[in-house]
Design a protein around this motif. Sequence first.
Motif, PDB file in Angstrom:
ATOM      1  N   VAL A 100      44.052  47.301  48.395  1.00 36.79           N
ATOM      2  CA  VAL A 100      43.256  48.479  47.907  1.00 36.79           C
ATOM      3  C   VAL A 100      41.799  48.553  48.097  1.00 36.79           C
ATOM      4  N   LEU A 101      41.188  49.403  48.297  1.00 41.20           N
ATOM      5  CA  LEU A 101      40.023  49.752  48.407  1.00 41.20           C
ATOM      6  C   LEU A 101      39.177  49.878  47.051  1.00 41.20           C
ATOM      7  N   VAL A 102      37.838  49.661  47.142  1.00 39.54           N
ATOM      8  CA  VAL A 102      37.092  49.523  45.686  1.00 39.54           C
ATOM      9  C   VAL A 102      35.870  49.971  46.177  1.00 39.54           C
ATOM     10  N   ASP A 103      34.887  50.500  45.238  1.00 39.89           N
ATOM     11  CA  ASP A 103      33.681  50.701  45.515  1.00 39.89           C
ATOM     12  C   ASP A 103      32.797  49.246  45.514  1.00 39.89           C
ATOM     13  N   SER A 104      31.863  49.068  46.423  1.00 36.46           N
ATOM     14  CA  SER A 104      31.091  47.883  46.448  1.00 36.46           C
ATOM     15  C   SER A 104      29.666  48.233  46.597  1.00 36.46           C
ATOM     16  N   PRO A 105      28.722  48.014  45.476  1.00 30.47           N
ATOM     17  CA  PRO A 105      29.234  47.445  43.975  1.00 30.47           C
ATOM     18  C   PRO A 105      30.174  48.463  43.525  1.00 30.47           C
ATOM     19  N   GLY A 106      30.831  48.147  42.400  1.00 31.44           N
ATOM     20  CA  GLY A 106      31.751  48.749  41.652  1.00 31.44           C
ATOM     21  C   GLY A 106      32.076  48.358  40.268  1.00 31.44           C
ATOM     22  N   TYR A 107      33.002  49.026  39.476  1.00 30.16           N
ATOM     23  CA  TYR A 107      33.425  48.892  38.196  1.00 30.16           C
ATOM     24  C   TYR A 107      34.078  47.510  38.074  1.00 30.16           C
ATOM     25  N   TYR A 108      33.265  46.278  37.809  1.00 31.30           N
ATOM     26  CA  TYR A 108      33.926  45.042  37.877  1.00 31.30           C
ATOM     27  C   TYR A 108      34.839  44.637  36.857  1.00 31.30           C
ATOM     28  N   PRO A 109      35.330  45.409  35.524  1.00 25.86           N
ATOM     29  CA  PRO A 109      36.518  45.041  34.911  1.00 25.86           C
ATOM     30  C   PRO A 109      37.621  45.676  35.409  1.00 25.86           C
ATOM     31  N   LEU A 110      37.700  46.347  36.524  1.00 28.20           N
ATOM     32  CA  LEU A 110      38.745  46.746  37.379  1.00 28.20           C
ATOM     33  C   LEU A 110      39.038  45.569  38.256  1.00 28.20           C
ATOM     34  N   PHE A 111      38.035  44.873  38.794  1.00 31.87           N
ATOM     35  CA  PHE A 111      38.428  43.844  39.602  1.00 31.87           C
ATOM     36  C   PHE A 111      39.184  42.582  39.223  1.00 31.87           C
ATOM     37  N   GLY A 112      38.812  42.646  37.810  1.00 27.76           N
ATOM     38  CA  GLY A 112      39.682  41.305  37.056  1.00 27.76           C
ATOM     39  C   GLY A 112      40.935  42.092  37.023  1.00 27.76           C
ATOM     40  N   LYS A 113      41.523  43.001  36.751  1.00 28.29           N
ATOM     41  CA  LYS A 113      42.694  43.725  36.582  1.00 28.29           C
ATOM     42  C   LYS A 113      43.559  43.790  38.025  1.00 28.29           C
ATOM     43  N   LEU A 114      42.777  43.699  39.254  1.00 25.09           N
ATOM     44  CA  LEU A 114      43.288  43.772  40.508  1.00 25.09           C
ATOM     45  C   LEU A 114      43.775  42.392  40.731  1.00 25.09           C
ATOM     46  N   LYS A 115      42.866  41.444  40.459  1.00 27.57           N
ATOM     47  CA  LYS A 115      42.964  39.777  40.644  1.00 27.57           C
ATOM     48  C   LYS A 115      44.186  39.723  39.880  1.00 27.57           C
ATOM     49  N   LEU A 116      44.343  39.775  38.648  1.00 27.53           N
ATOM     50  CA  LEU A 116      45.519  39.599  37.766  1.00 27.53           C
ATOM     51  C   LEU A 116      46.804  39.962  38.579  1.00 27.53           C
ATOM     52  N   ALA A 117      46.651  41.133  39.053  1.00 27.29           N
ATOM     53  CA  ALA A 117      47.838  41.665  39.693  1.00 27.29           C
ATOM     54  C   ALA A 117      48.099  41.182  41.269  1.00 27.29           C
ATOM     55  N   LYS A 118      47.317  40.020  41.404  1.00 25.18           N
ATOM     56  CA  LYS A 118      47.074  39.393  42.823  1.00 25.18           C
ATOM     57  C   LYS A 118      47.294  40.603  44.024  1.00 25.18           C
ATOM     58  N   VAL A 119      46.369  41.405  43.855  1.00 19.83           N
ATOM     59  CA  VAL A 119      46.125  42.478  44.766  1.00 19.83           C
ATOM     60  C   VAL A 119      44.838  42.081  45.661  1.00 19.83           C
ATOM     61  N   THR A 120      44.891  42.450  46.817  1.00 21.29           N
ATOM     62  CA  THR A 120      43.599  42.103  47.656  1.00 21.29           C
ATOM     63  C   THR A 120      42.864  43.288  47.731  1.00 21.29           C
ATOM     64  N   MET A 121      41.710  43.011  47.267  1.00 19.96           N
ATOM     65  CA  MET A 121      40.513  44.023  47.184  1.00 19.96           C
ATOM     66  C   MET A 121      39.746  44.178  48.471  1.00 19.96           C
ATOM     67  N   VAL A 122      39.378  44.972  48.968  1.00 24.56           N
ATOM     68  CA  VAL A 122      38.346  45.356  49.937  1.00 24.56           C
ATOM     69  C   VAL A 122      37.233  46.405  49.718  1.00 24.56           C
ATOM     70  N   GLY A 123      36.096  45.863  49.695  1.00 22.04           N
ATOM     71  CA  GLY A 123      35.238  46.881  49.166  1.00 22.04           C
ATOM     72  C   GLY A 123      34.554  47.734  50.171  1.00 22.04           C
ATOM     73  N   VAL A 124      34.357  48.946  49.672  1.00 23.26           N
ATOM     74  CA  VAL A 124      33.716  50.082  50.542  1.00 23.26           C
ATOM     75  C   VAL A 124      32.315  50.232  50.031  1.00 23.26           C
ATOM     76  N   PRO A 125      31.297  49.944  50.818  1.00 25.00           N
ATOM     77  CA  PRO A 125      29.967  49.721  50.467  1.00 25.00           C
ATOM     78  C   PRO A 125      29.542  51.320  49.907  1.00 25.00           C
ATOM     79  N   ARG A 126      28.769  51.403  48.901  1.00 29.24           N
ATOM     80  CA  ARG A 126      28.369  52.411  48.475  1.00 29.24           C
ATOM     81  C   ARG A 126      26.917  53.078  48.832  1.00 29.24           C
ATOM     82  N   LEU A 127      26.696  54.175  49.216  1.00 32.34           N
ATOM     83  CA  LEU A 127      25.579  54.678  49.624  1.00 32.34           C
ATOM     84  C   LEU A 127      25.015  55.601  48.472  1.00 32.34           C
ATOM     85  N   PRO A 128      23.641  56.349  48.682  1.00 31.33           N
ATOM     86  CA  PRO A 128      23.228  56.787  47.249  1.00 31.33           C
ATOM     87  C   PRO A 128      23.944  58.149  47.303  1.00 31.33           C
TER      88      PRO A 128
END
Lengths: 438, 438
Positions: free
Chosen positions: B171-199
């Motif tokens: 899955v893609l996530v905002d980077s930086p992003g909403y970190y409580p989501l990252f915990g759920k994704l790790k729990l689900a053993k999903v691979t996170m790929v960060g999309v850099p955030r611009l202004p």
Amino acid sequence: MPAGTRLRSVRDCADKEALSRNTVVEAYNRLIARGYAEARPGSGYFARKAPGHRTQAPAAHLSEAVDVVSLLREQLEQHYEVRVGDGRPPPSWMEGSELGRHLRGVRADTWSGLGHGYGTPWGYLPLRQTIARLLHERAIQADVRQVLLTQGANHALDLIVRQLLEPGDVVLVDSPGYYPLFGKLKLAKVTMVGVPRLPDGPDLQALQSLAQQHRPKVFFTQSLAHNPTGDSLSLAKAHRLLQLAAQHDFQIVEDDPFADLMPASAPRLSALDQLERVIYVSSFSKTLSAGLRVGFIAGPLPVINALCDLKMVTVVSTSDFVERVVCQLITSGQYRRHLTRLKARLDAAQRLSLPALEQAGLRLFSPYTGGYFVWAELPDGIAEIDLVRRAAAQGIFIAPGSVFYPDRQSAKPSMRVNIAHANDERFLRLLRGGLAPA
Amino acid sequence: MPAGTRLRSVRDCADKEALSRNTVVEAYNRLIARGYAEARPGSGYFARKAPGHRTQAPAAHLSEAVDVVSLLREQLEQHYEVRVGDGRPPPSWMEGSELGRHLRGVRADTWSGLGHGYGTPWGYLPLRQTIARLLHERAIQADVRQVLLTQGANHALDLIVRQLLEPGDVVLVDSPGYYPLFGKLKLAKVTMVGVPRLPDGPDLQALQSLAQQHRPKVFFTQSLAHNPTGDSLSLAKAHRLLQLAAQHDFQIVEDDPFADLMPASAPRLSALDQLERVIYVSSFSKTLSAGLRVGFIAGPLPVINALCDLKMVTVVSTSDFVERVVCQLITSGQYRRHLTRLKARLDAAQRLSLPALEQAGLRLFSPYTGGYFVWAELPDGIAEIDLVRRAAAQGIFIAPGSVFYPDRQSAKPSMRVNIAHANDERFLRLLRGGLAPA
């Protein structure tokens, strides 16, 4: 099937598949309700372009899990006049107005005290302290750090399943047993092995050989006023069961939803074991209000810490607001007064309904031991599903016994009867007319 | 280590490991709190027989998930005087007394109307209807059947992760992003790929090449008043992002926790897409009370049906009681009046705190666009973790930027600043003293 494809006409489908037209229409309506089809007046039914095609179908493990809880949906969604299969007593028993009057004065304080933060992941501390005291009355010594609040017993069981089990693990469950648990276990891709239930608790001889054969990690059970059979574990069996758990090294999850209706001295596994190997789950859903969603887990400290972490990662925290409401109802004495009235109502109901059920031709699995349920076996030759269908046609909701078996093949024709609803003349008339073998 | 083993003395351990004695004592106290050790006065520290040995250690995927949310625990558990890293405004902003007064009159009715059943798994219908109207104002046309109530946005995200994803999915996530989501994704053993955030939202060039490379199933993003950076997606980017989603066939989960503080016309992906490919999540936690735990998902009908099944299997239903409370606050107009006051407070806070932050040496990532947060970059040569530690020693809670990166290696020294707490002189003094390069 591509979007826009015309589905077979109702008449064509009914004729070729040997179904009634009503059945076909109902099936098409379900497809429409789920977004898979649309009706074009005058033209017939058409496949619909379902949005987000990758997510149309739930994951395979989910659809299997959902299948076993069709009864749950039926209970939650359908409107029957006579709800003898229900999991709860009639709303009037829950004394909306009386408890509501009490709450009127405290709501403003509850709100101001709230702080509106997320609260701690353990839940509202004064309620946890109150629960530790309630457990003490049940002879379970639990430090407040061993009490984790949850959004009802189902949330508790979901956390436990997610925390303790991995896909492929084997667990023991009561057979018949609490079917919403089966859905969670299927979702977790865990293998369930049913331990036959006897009128004084699990069949320990069967349990021993199943444990030897399958090496289960956990046994999920309800000791008291068991859902669905209504029987309760004997003290001697409780002791022997814990010996087997030690010998075969499995943990026990003891779900006790009717705790507050049962004697404090009833033989709970958690009271014998003191939360060493047993994880205890309970809830205020059955005895106060399922609309609040407050339950809890008590267990060994490391287990509770891990479950709290899991709760925090998945939902952050439970509702501080409803936990304050429940705490106030308990500490003000309102809850205890309500329980006294509720027990008197149950007592009156079982005096009337149990003889009526037996007179109507049902055989009760065990004497009434508390809670809302008795388990009734159908006479030989009566097909359970026919009876359920006939009942539904008359607006009577029956919980068929087979739903409560983890392995449906071992099911005997039977039903779970809610004693609060059982003395309804429409239901008894159905039984009297329908239980004679064809 | 067997139970009863004596742990090294604090002095011995501190000397040999080159730690301060305070650090060792704190570590031992944590072991005790978790049940792994005990202190015997006069004799020292000893390993404890942890009960239920098979469950001492959480499953590996859980401990990893928990690790990334250490900040969450910090926010929920620790008591700081200056909470500039917090996710919520000060409790006084939530007007406990005023909303509480309003609730005093309605509680009794809420209770009597409750019925005390489990409610439907979709949630309280009038609140779902009210939410459908709110969505309509945001130009999102959702049928009421497309609205599923949840126990807050975190529960919503947990359901979505469990329903849509399998272990190993990307899955893609905002980077930086909403970190409580990252915990759920790790729990689900999903691979996170960060999309850099611009202004002005996600870096779409990066997103395109990441999508090509990883074939993600879902992109989880916050379009407006993004947590943690505070920036908002531009309309042109929203359009282009949806094109990329179609081209690379991934779904989008748009989390919009500050919805009620933002203009109805703000560029939401869900408004452009009309819930075809986008699943929309929002909550009343940030704007009304996190202590209620009420949020929702709006999305394509088949997705919502599947999520409802999952919700039913796992927690049966959410709290009818709090859903009625929220519904009454909205329909009575109280919620809207509260939002007006809250927006005025935020406006006043940002006018004061943003210039103060810049004067103290921080560089703001983007102009303030709404919500509670701005993202502040530290001057070159300032180590983020040192600043956080120095702040903690002075009772100031800072949310370190690195926690918000799915891949911490790409983190630049920064912090998430809650503008409601940022104009505190103690915090500003710390910055003025601490941001000069060493």
